[in-house]
Motif scaffolding. Structure first.
Motif, mmCIF file in Angstrom:
data_model
loop_
_atom_site.group_PDB
_atom_site.id
_atom_site.type_symbol
_atom_site.label_atom_id
_atom_site.label_comp_id
_atom_site.label_asym_id
_atom_site.label_seq_id
_atom_site.Cartn_x
_atom_site.Cartn_y
_atom_site.Cartn_z
ATOM 1 N N ASN A 99 24.290 -34.245 67.288
ATOM 2 C CA ASN A 99 24.597 -33.878 68.677
ATOM 3 C C ASN A 99 25.984 -33.262 68.754
ATOM 4 O OD1 ASN A 99 22.191 -34.905 69.886
ATOM 5 N ND2 ASN A 99 23.019 -36.957 69.570
ATOM 6 N N LEU A 100 26.048 -32.080 69.337
ATOM 7 C CA LEU A 100 27.324 -31.387 69.522
ATOM 8 C C LEU A 100 27.648 -31.310 71.005
ATOM 9 C CD1 LEU A 100 27.001 -28.308 67.123
ATOM 10 C CD2 LEU A 100 28.034 -30.544 66.672
ATOM 11 N N PRO A 101 28.935 -31.110 71.329
ATOM 12 C CA PRO A 101 29.296 -30.858 72.727
ATOM 13 C C PRO A 101 28.592 -29.605 73.231
ATOM 14 C CG PRO A 101 31.246 -31.214 71.372
ATOM 15 C CD PRO A 101 30.078 -31.110 70.443
ATOM 16 N N ARG A 102 28.549 -29.395 74.542
ATOM 17 C CA ARG A 102 27.755 -28.313 75.130
ATOM 18 C C ARG A 102 28.445 -26.955 75.166
ATOM 19 N NH1 ARG A 102 25.374 -24.527 76.153
ATOM 20 N NH2 ARG A 102 23.674 -24.222 77.609
ATOM 21 N N THR A 103 29.755 -26.914 75.329
ATOM 22 C CA THR A 103 30.412 -25.624 75.522
ATOM 23 C C THR A 103 31.121 -25.156 74.255
ATOM 24 O OG1 THR A 103 32.502 -26.581 76.264
ATOM 25 C CG2 THR A 103 30.820 -26.150 77.967
ATOM 26 N N ALA A 104 31.355 -23.846 74.166
ATOM 27 C CA ALA A 104 32.090 -23.287 73.033
ATOM 28 C C ALA A 104 33.476 -23.927 72.953
ATOM 29 C CB ALA A 104 32.196 -21.771 73.181
ATOM 30 N N ARG A 105 34.127 -24.089 74.077
ATOM 31 C CA ARG A 105 35.471 -24.693 74.108
ATOM 32 C C ARG A 105 35.444 -26.104 73.525
ATOM 33 N NH1 ARG A 105 36.546 -25.603 79.578
ATOM 34 N NH2 ARG A 105 35.822 -27.703 79.246
ATOM 35 N N ASP A 106 34.451 -26.901 73.929
ATOM 36 C CA ASP A 106 34.376 -28.275 73.442
ATOM 37 C C ASP A 106 33.933 -28.337 71.979
ATOM 38 O OD1 ASP A 106 35.276 -29.116 75.895
ATOM 39 O OD2 ASP A 106 33.326 -29.859 76.576
ATOM 40 N N MET A 107 33.110 -27.382 71.548
ATOM 41 C CA MET A 107 32.745 -27.322 70.136
ATOM 42 C C MET A 107 33.977 -27.027 69.287
ATOM 43 S SD MET A 107 29.117 -25.315 70.136
ATOM 44 C CE MET A 107 27.691 -26.007 70.967
ATOM 45 N N ALA A 108 34.822 -26.127 69.770
ATOM 46 C CA ALA A 108 36.060 -25.816 69.046
ATOM 47 C C ALA A 108 36.943 -27.054 68.968
ATOM 48 C CB ALA A 108 36.794 -24.657 69.720
ATOM 49 N N ALA A 109 37.029 -27.798 70.058
ATOM 50 C CA ALA A 109 37.866 -29.001 70.083
ATOM 51 C C ALA A 109 37.310 -30.099 69.171
ATOM 52 C CB ALA A 109 37.993 -29.522 71.514
ATOM 53 N N ALA A 110 35.988 -30.161 69.009
ATOM 54 C CA ALA A 110 35.354 -31.217 68.217
ATOM 55 C C ALA A 110 35.282 -30.885 66.730
ATOM 56 C CB ALA A 110 33.943 -31.493 68.741
ATOM 57 N N SER A 111 35.581 -29.654 66.371
ATOM 58 C CA SER A 111 35.463 -29.214 64.980
ATOM 59 C C SER A 111 36.848 -29.018 64.364
ATOM 60 C CB SER A 111 34.663 -27.915 64.913
ATOM 61 O OG SER A 111 35.269 -26.913 65.710
ATOM 62 N N LYS A 112 36.850 -28.716 63.076
ATOM 63 C CA LYS A 112 38.100 -28.515 62.336
ATOM 64 C C LYS A 112 38.258 -27.031 62.022
ATOM 65 C CE LYS A 112 39.184 -29.378 57.695
ATOM 66 N NZ LYS A 112 39.100 -30.222 56.519
ATOM 67 N N LYS A 113 39.406 -26.482 62.393
ATOM 68 C CA LYS A 113 39.686 -25.070 62.096
ATOM 69 C C LYS A 113 39.853 -24.923 60.582
ATOM 70 C CE LYS A 113 42.474 -21.205 63.719
ATOM 71 N NZ LYS A 113 41.381 -20.292 63.842
ATOM 72 N N ILE A 114 39.260 -23.859 60.050
ATOM 73 C CA ILE A 114 39.352 -23.599 58.614
ATOM 74 C C ILE A 114 39.753 -22.144 58.388
ATOM 75 C CG2 ILE A 114 37.704 -25.385 57.894
ATOM 76 C CD1 ILE A 114 35.555 -23.130 57.711
ATOM 77 N N PRO A 115 40.367 -21.863 57.230
ATOM 78 C CA PRO A 115 40.673 -20.454 56.928
ATOM 79 C C PRO A 115 39.377 -19.688 56.657
ATOM 80 C CG PRO A 115 41.393 -21.915 55.144
ATOM 81 C CD PRO A 115 40.858 -22.784 56.227
ATOM 82 N N ASP A 116 39.387 -18.411 56.936
ATOM 83 C CA ASP A 116 38.192 -17.583 56.709
ATOM 84 C C ASP A 116 37.726 -17.631 55.255
ATOM 85 O OD1 ASP A 116 38.195 -16.925 59.363
ATOM 86 O OD2 ASP A 116 39.051 -14.931 59.078
ATOM 87 N N SER A 117 38.637 -17.873 54.342
ATOM 88 C CA SER A 117 38.274 -17.941 52.923
ATOM 89 C C SER A 117 37.371 -19.136 52.617
ATOM 90 C CB SER A 117 39.541 -18.017 52.058
ATOM 91 O OG SER A 117 40.280 -19.186 52.382
ATOM 92 N N ARG A 118 37.330 -20.140 53.492
ATOM 93 C CA ARG A 118 36.476 -21.320 53.296
ATOM 94 C C ARG A 118 35.208 -21.276 54.154
ATOM 95 N NH1 ARG A 118 39.441 -26.370 54.439
ATOM 96 N NH2 ARG A 118 37.398 -27.254 54.020
ATOM 97 N N LEU A 119 34.992 -20.189 54.851
ATOM 98 C CA LEU A 119 33.835 -20.035 55.734
ATOM 99 C C LEU A 119 32.537 -20.055 54.929
ATOM 100 C CD1 LEU A 119 33.136 -19.503 58.720
ATOM 101 C CD2 LEU A 119 33.427 -17.078 58.262
#
Length: 179
Positions: A99-119
């Protein structure tokens, strides 16, 4: 009922009703503060119990099966159609049971930012497409510089290249739920 309790209840109800009738215009300092407070209250989503390779395959299969589904603002099902975050939420729930949050904003807040090289396939890519939130659009990375998303009204779920000028210009970065 004691008089002090009655006064407190009456005051609380009046304050709640007054708050329902007022709202700050979009993009004001008050709105931005409220959005920041909501983002801080979102619980992180950490996927550690699922094999990453298997998760990538399941997310790819589930998302590619949605290509051609109509866009619908607020939509979150194959019958109703999808908006961008509704599609991501649907895919993670149906492919992985997460289950993930509903909005793009909340998904960003619930996830971990990663460098594009680790995408990797299954990670999220975020964009600022001029909405009321910095994170106003989200897609699911599918590899080879491409992502799948529900773009906008009148369109359908489709794949795009991150290098496409519109998306490259509005790209905010990659995030993951996998640890």
């Amino acid at each position: 009922m004691k008089p002090i309790v009655k006064i407190l209840l009456t005051t609380a109800v009046a304050a709640a009703l007054a708050a329902c009738g007022t709202s700050a215009p979009p993009n004001t300092a008050k709105t931005k503060k409220r959005h920041a407070a909501v983002a801080r209250s979102v619980q992180p989503v950490r996927i550690t119990h699922i094999d990453r390779t298997q998760a990538e395959q399941e997310l790819m299969l589930q998302s590619m099966g949605l290509v051609g589904t109509p866009y619908r603002w607020g939509g979150g099902s194959t019958e109703a159609g999808f908006d961008c975050s509704g599609m991501i939420q649907f895919v993670y729930k149906n492919a992985l049971g997460v289950n993930l949050p509903r909005t793009a904003r909340d998904m960003a807040a619930a996830s971990k930012k990663i460098p594009d090289s680790r995408l990797k396939a299954g990670d999220l890519v975020f964009f600022n497409t001029g909405g009321s939130s910095r994170y106003s659009h989200v897609g699911l990375y599918i590899g080879n510089g491409e992502f799948i998303h529900a773009p906008s009204s009148g369109k359908t779920v489709q794949t795009e290249k991150l290098s496409k000028p519109y998306y490259a210009k509005n790209y905010l970065g990659a995030h993951t739920f996998f640890y």
